[in-house]
Write a protein that holds these residues in place. Structure first.
Motif, PDB file in Angstrom:
ATOM      1  N   LEU A  25      42.664  42.761  26.320  1.00 21.19           N
ATOM      2  CA  LEU A  25      42.989  41.984  25.125  1.00 21.19           C
ATOM      3  C   LEU A  25      43.109  40.511  25.479  1.00 21.19           C
ATOM      4  N   VAL A  26      42.412  39.676  24.715  1.00 21.82           N
ATOM      5  CA  VAL A  26      42.444  38.221  24.917  1.00 21.82           C
ATOM      6  C   VAL A  26      42.937  37.588  23.613  1.00 21.82           C
ATOM      7  N   PRO A  27      44.050  36.849  23.661  1.00 19.80           N
ATOM      8  CA  PRO A  27      44.554  36.202  22.445  1.00 19.80           C
ATOM      9  C   PRO A  27      43.604  35.106  21.957  1.00 19.80           C
ATOM     10  N   ALA A  28      43.604  34.881  20.644  1.00 16.65           N
ATOM     11  CA  ALA A  28      42.816  33.795  20.065  1.00 16.65           C
ATOM     12  C   ALA A  28      43.177  32.490  20.761  1.00 16.65           C
ATOM     13  N   GLY A  29      42.195  31.605  20.901  1.00 12.76           N
ATOM     14  CA  GLY A  29      42.432  30.312  21.536  1.00 12.76           C
ATOM     15  C   GLY A  29      41.198  29.815  22.241  1.00 12.76           C
ATOM     16  N   THR A  30      41.359  28.736  22.978  1.00 11.74           N
ATOM     17  CA  THR A  30      40.269  28.141  23.751  1.00 11.74           C
ATOM     18  C   THR A  30      40.589  28.270  25.230  1.00 11.74           C
ATOM     19  N   TYR A  31      39.579  28.655  25.992  1.00  9.39           N
ATOM     20  CA  TYR A  31      39.727  28.891  27.434  1.00  9.39           C
ATOM     21  C   TYR A  31      38.579  28.231  28.184  1.00  9.39           C
ATOM     22  N   SER A  32      38.830  27.865  29.433  1.00  7.17           N
ATOM     23  CA  SER A  32      37.751  27.485  30.333  1.00  7.17           C
ATOM     24  C   SER A  32      37.164  28.769  30.901  1.00  7.17           C
ATOM     25  N   LEU A  33      35.834  28.820  30.968  1.00  6.24           N
ATOM     26  CA  LEU A  33      35.138  29.972  31.538  1.00  6.24           C
ATOM     27  C   LEU A  33      34.675  29.591  32.940  1.00  6.24           C
ATOM     28  N   PHE A  34      35.348  30.156  33.933  1.00  6.06           N
ATOM     29  CA  PHE A  34      34.976  29.942  35.325  1.00  6.06           C
ATOM     30  C   PHE A  34      34.389  31.230  35.877  1.00  6.06           C
ATOM     31  N   THR A  35      33.601  31.107  36.921  1.00 10.00           N
ATOM     32  CA  THR A  35      33.078  32.278  37.625  1.00 10.00           C
ATOM     33  C   THR A  35      33.166  32.014  39.121  1.00 10.00           C
ATOM     34  N   ILE A  36      33.209  33.111  39.881  1.00 16.19           N
ATOM     35  CA  ILE A  36      33.104  33.019  41.337  1.00 16.19           C
ATOM     36  C   ILE A  36      31.931  33.917  41.728  1.00 16.19           C
ATOM     37  N   PRO A  37      30.765  33.318  41.971  1.00 15.87           N
ATOM     38  CA  PRO A  37      29.601  34.122  42.341  1.00 15.87           C
ATOM     39  C   PRO A  37      29.658  34.587  43.797  1.00 15.87           C
ATOM     40  N   TYR A  38      29.230  35.800  44.022  1.00 15.73           N
ATOM     41  CA  TYR A  38      28.969  36.369  45.344  1.00 15.73           C
ATOM     42  C   TYR A  38      27.584  37.000  45.254  1.00 15.73           C
ATOM     43  N   ALA A  39      27.020  37.377  46.355  1.00 15.01           N
ATOM     44  CA  ALA A  39      25.695  38.006  46.341  1.00 15.01           C
ATOM     45  C   ALA A  39      25.713  39.334  45.589  1.00 15.01           C
ATOM     46  N   ASP A  40      26.815  40.095  45.720  1.00 11.64           N
ATOM     47  CA  ASP A  40      26.849  41.451  45.163  1.00 11.64           C
ATOM     48  C   ASP A  40      27.819  41.634  43.993  1.00 11.64           C
ATOM     49  N   LYS A  41      28.585  40.606  43.630  1.00 11.41           N
ATOM     50  CA  LYS A  41      29.492  40.688  42.484  1.00 11.41           C
ATOM     51  C   LYS A  41      29.808  39.270  42.026  1.00 11.41           C
ATOM     52  N   TRP A  42      30.258  39.176  40.790  1.00 13.03           N
ATOM     53  CA  TRP A  42      30.761  37.914  40.252  1.00 13.03           C
ATOM     54  C   TRP A  42      32.137  38.174  39.671  1.00 13.03           C
ATOM     55  N   THR A  43      33.053  37.243  39.870  1.00 14.03           N
ATOM     56  CA  THR A  43      34.355  37.299  39.219  1.00 14.03           C
ATOM     57  C   THR A  43      34.285  36.386  38.000  1.00 14.03           C
TER      58      THR A  43
END
Length: 183
Positions: A91-109
């Motif tokens: 569950l994510v509350p309504a609002g504005t968020y920054s979308l960050f990612t952490i790329p790896y070769a075999d997965k992304w966060t």
């Protein structure tokens, strides 16, 4: 006679300003882009800048593995929800968020962070994370190459996939809208 000279001078100033305004604007190297999606009374949009590949090696080089990335260029990518919804079953509350990612070769966060208005990921603060989860990247088969970094939303009724595409990499995560309560 003075009024005629004033009007003529005003006309020339206006004409010169108008001609100058017609000059082509230079192409930005990472133009701003917006994608959006609506389901019943809920709306979300993603605002991001689109860097381009330009012959560079992207993941593991330009965007290092294991480091927080702004998920685009310039300012950190921002996502706004008008109502609560689920992302990756959280569950994510309504609002504005920054979308960050952490790329790896075999997965992304994937990270939604409550700190907004940031330039890049330089001031990323882990304590401001709303949610984070891992997804598996998918290699895009040649000859397809996404030259500009692209965010796409694929909607199916109350479900949508947010798809991050760049070079030969595709990363997808799901959004589920919450049905409005009946009066």
């Amino acid at each position: 006679m003075g009024l005629q000279k004033y009007l003529l001078a005003s006309f020339f100033v206006f004409a010169l300003a108008h001609l100058h305004a017609q000059e082509a604007l230079p192409v930005k190297p990472s133009p701003l882009s917006v994608v959006s999606c609506r389901y019943k009374d809920t709306y979300f949009k993603i605002i991001y800048s689109q860097p381009h590949k330009r012959g560079r090696e992207i993941f593991g080089k330009l965007v290092p593995f294991g480091e927080v990335w702004r998920t685009g260029a310039n300012e950190a990518t921002e996502i706004t929800f008008t109502k609560d919804l689920f992302i990756n079953k959280q569950l994510v509350p309504a609002g504005t968020y920054s979308l960050f990612t952490i790329p790896y070769a075999d997965k992304w966060t994937i990270i939604l962070n409550k700190d907004v208005g940031l330039w890049g990921s330089y001031n990323y603060n882990l304590l401001m994370d709303e949610i984070r989860f891992d997804v598996t990247p998918v290699a895009i088969e040649p000859p397809t190459v996404f030259e500009p970094f692209t965010i796409r939303i694929d909607q199916r009724n109350n479900m949508a996939d947010i798809v991050l595409l760049w070079d030969r990499t595709s990363v997808t995560f799901s959004v589920q809208f919450i049905e409005p309560k009946q009066p």
